[in-house]
Motif scaffolding. Structure first.
Motif, PDB file in Angstrom:
ATOM      1  N   THR A 126      48.938  10.285  21.386  1.00 18.21           N
ATOM      2  CA  THR A 126      48.350   8.912  20.933  1.00 18.21           C
ATOM      3  C   THR A 126      49.039   7.897  21.215  1.00 18.21           C
ATOM      4  O   THR A 126      48.290   6.876  21.442  1.00 18.21           O
ATOM      5  N   SER A 181      41.246  10.043  24.941  1.00 19.64           N
ATOM      6  CA  SER A 181      40.432  11.010  24.295  1.00 19.64           C
ATOM      7  C   SER A 181      38.779  10.545  24.964  1.00 19.64           C
ATOM      8  O   SER A 181      37.779  11.543  25.197  1.00 19.64           O
ATOM      9  N   TYR A 182      38.633   8.960  24.908  1.00 19.17           N
ATOM     10  CA  TYR A 182      37.168   8.508  25.941  1.00 19.17           C
ATOM     11  C   TYR A 182      36.992   9.577  26.707  1.00 19.17           C
ATOM     12  O   TYR A 182      35.885  10.356  26.693  1.00 19.17           O
ATOM     13  N   GLU A 185      36.178  13.353  26.309  1.00 17.55           N
ATOM     14  CA  GLU A 185      35.365  13.605  25.740  1.00 17.55           C
ATOM     15  C   GLU A 185      34.119  14.117  26.918  1.00 17.55           C
ATOM     16  O   GLU A 185      33.369  14.801  26.941  1.00 17.55           O
ATOM     17  N   HIS A 204      41.184   6.142  16.932  1.00 18.95           N
ATOM     18  CA  HIS A 204      40.353   5.859  17.084  1.00 18.95           C
ATOM     19  C   HIS A 204      39.136   6.699  16.417  1.00 18.95           C
ATOM     20  O   HIS A 204      38.002   7.151  16.986  1.00 18.95           O
ATOM     21  N   LEU A 205      39.394   6.267  15.255  1.00 19.61           N
ATOM     22  CA  LEU A 205      38.640   7.714  14.315  1.00 19.61           C
ATOM     23  C   LEU A 205      37.432   6.562  13.972  1.00 19.61           C
ATOM     24  O   LEU A 205      36.464   6.925  13.521  1.00 19.61           O
ATOM     25  N   HIS A 208      35.414   8.729  16.792  1.00 20.72           N
ATOM     26  CA  HIS A 208      35.367  10.160  16.151  1.00 20.72           C
ATOM     27  C   HIS A 208      35.437  10.472  15.050  1.00 20.72           C
ATOM     28  O   HIS A 208      35.804  11.951  14.827  1.00 20.72           O
ATOM     29  N   TYR A 214      39.057  14.419  16.845  1.00 20.83           N
ATOM     30  CA  TYR A 214      39.887  14.143  17.449  1.00 20.83           C
ATOM     31  C   TYR A 214      41.239  14.385  18.259  1.00 20.83           C
ATOM     32  O   TYR A 214      41.294  15.080  19.953  1.00 20.83           O
ATOM     33  N   LYS A 218      41.455  16.023  22.839  1.00 18.93           N
ATOM     34  CA  LYS A 218      43.189  16.058  23.437  1.00 18.93           C
ATOM     35  C   LYS A 218      43.323  17.256  23.277  1.00 18.93           C
ATOM     36  O   LYS A 218      43.618  18.029  24.937  1.00 18.93           O
TER      37      LYS A 218
END
Length: 469
Positions: A126, A181-182, A185, A204-205, A208, A214, A218
């Motif tokens: 994060t 994370s983008y 994924e 980023h919730l 996600h 999330y 990761k």
């Protein structure tokens, strides 16, 4: 002779940012038919589209949200769809295309397929990943490794791939990649040699939806990494250690909540240890903050796995400086110090900034508020600041939250950063504060293209204040 079927196929790239442009150029260099879709349309995008079209890459500026109808004319010819990180992997149009068995993947995976023979370090988390990425890249370059840095920072990986394919230079020995994370994924085949997980908190919730989703994204990167390095000072990560693949843990010290010792740690005198072997003193690291000691331990662990001895690491870290927009010291004016922490786009990252900079201070914060618990941030504000100037879309909401918490410092809300900076200087003089810290705790997209643009604007405003004196 070329295959008529292949020559009729088309590769569609979604997004006209740096990742999309690099992906389109990479595919074109391989002789493929490329079509780029971009939702927006403005003078800058029109200029970019003209440039790409002069290179034989077709661009369509949609001027409207992405819809399945945009793909219909090419549906029988689509070989692959490449998406930029800013486009949600779970977008309903992409889901529909995947249901039609159309090959859909992220820009990162496209490039990875051409670079996977090169050893790599994938850094996620994060907060902290940009510093770790830059620090590790600096150490490798200092020690004469032919390394390159990219992904979510620096260059798009497709740009590195394009250069590597077309260059006669010495081939790369390491890739140092910051991975969001983008990107993870949408690029499930990416499998680094070394995977590093810096921290994990809610972020980023909006995209996600929940913390567990999330976390799984990761974790998937570490599961595919051959060597895994974790930060045991991150309580959430450490609490999940039984769910994580085995790896190397690092921690500032051997705190009471550890059930086992981290491999890399720091003693009370400030010496870094690898198990029981003393390496060197933390004074070699010249950037402030407890969090940067955590970052450095992750880097030391990775550098040792790569094969560097401790003296080489110690020599190289002496010349490492703070990265732009992350606790970047801008100088002192009339006994008032300025720090640019524009990269702090969530509450936890801003807390780190507040803890790292000399107080008492005046805080500048605001922008687009993300989902997440802001109470720990407010508690840290109470400890570190004598006043706060809020700006942007979230200004009024954050003021209400501060007032509800019985914050005793002065609170001012301004429309933009320029007005807020001026107000913060006056507030600092009035409250006898030592520091002005821009650490927004919010995304920048209400008034800026990105956090870099916001930070550059702040630096310009501070420079103007200096020259006016």
């Amino acid at each position: 002779m070329s295959n008529p079927k292949q020559s009729n196929q088309i590769h569609i790239v979604l997004g006209l940012g740096s990742s999309g442009i690099s992906a389109a150029k990479l595919l074109k260099s391989e002789g493929k038919n490329v079509l780029v879709f971009e939702n927006n349309s403005n003078a800058k995008l029109i200029s970019i589209s003209h440039e790409l079209q002069s290179e034989g890459i077709k661009v369509i500026l949609l001027g409207e949200p992405l819809h399945i109808k945009h793909f219909t004319p090419w549906i029988g010819r689509i070989c692959s769809i490449i998406i930029s990180p800013g486009i949600d992997w779970q977008h309903k149009v992409l889901k529909e295309l995947r249901r039609k068995n159309i090959n859909t993947k992220g820009e990162l995976e496209l490039a990875w397929q051409r670079l996977k023979h090169i050893p790599s370090i994938g850094i996620t988390g994060t907060n902290g990943k940009t510093t770790v990425t830059n620090m590790l890249y600096h150490i490798l370059k200092f020690n004469n490794f032919n390394a390159d840095m990219g992904g979510n920072v620096g260059k798009a990986l497709s740009k590195i791939a394009l250069k590597n394919i077309n260059s006669n230079d010495e081939k790369l020995s390491w890739l140092v990649l910051e991975l969001s994370s983008y990107q993870i994924e949408s690029s499930p085949k990416v499998a680094p040699t070394i995977g590093i997980w810096t921290t994990f908190t809610a972020d980023h919730l909006e995209r996600h939806h929940d913390l567990e989703s999330y976390f799984k994204i990761k974790r998937s990167l570490l599961e595919k990494s051959s060597i895994r390095i974790y930060n045991s000072d991150d309580r959430y990560l450490y609490s999940k250690r039984k769910e994580l693949p085995k790896g190397i843990w690092v921690g500032i010290n051997r705190q009471s909540y550890y059930s086992h010792y981290p491999k890399y740690w720091i003693d009370k005198e400030g010496y870094i240890f690898e198990d029981k072997e003393q390496l060197f003193h933390i004074s070699k690291l010249k950037i402030p903050g407890k969090h940067n000691l955590q970052n450095f331990l992750l880097v030391v662990a990775a550098a040792r796995e790569i094969g560097l001895d401790h003296s080489s690491i110690a020599k190289s870290i002496l010349s490492f400086k703070s990265i732009p927009h992350r606790l970047e010291y801008l100088g002192k004016r009339n006994n008032l110090s300025f720090y640019n922490d524009s990269k702090a786009t969530n509450f936890d990252s801003s807390i780190t900034g507040l803890k790292s900079i000399p107080d008492p201070m005046v805080l500048l914060a605001g922008g687009i508020q993300k989902k997440g618990d802001y109470l720990p941030w407010i508690n840290q504000i109470k400890q570190s600041t004598r006043g706060i100037v809020l700006f942007g879309l979230s200004g009024k909401n954050l003021k209400e939250a501060l007032l509800a918490s019985s914050y005793r410092g002065e609170i001012i809300v301004k429309q933009n950063l320029e007005e807020a900076t001026s107000a913060s200087i006056n507030m600092a003089k009035k409250t006898f504060s030592k520091t002005i810290l821009l650490s927004p705790a919010c995304a920048s997209f209400d008034q800026y293209q990105n956090f870099e643009e916001r930070g550059d604007h702040f630096k310009k405003l501070v420079k103007q204040y200096t020259s006016n004196r």
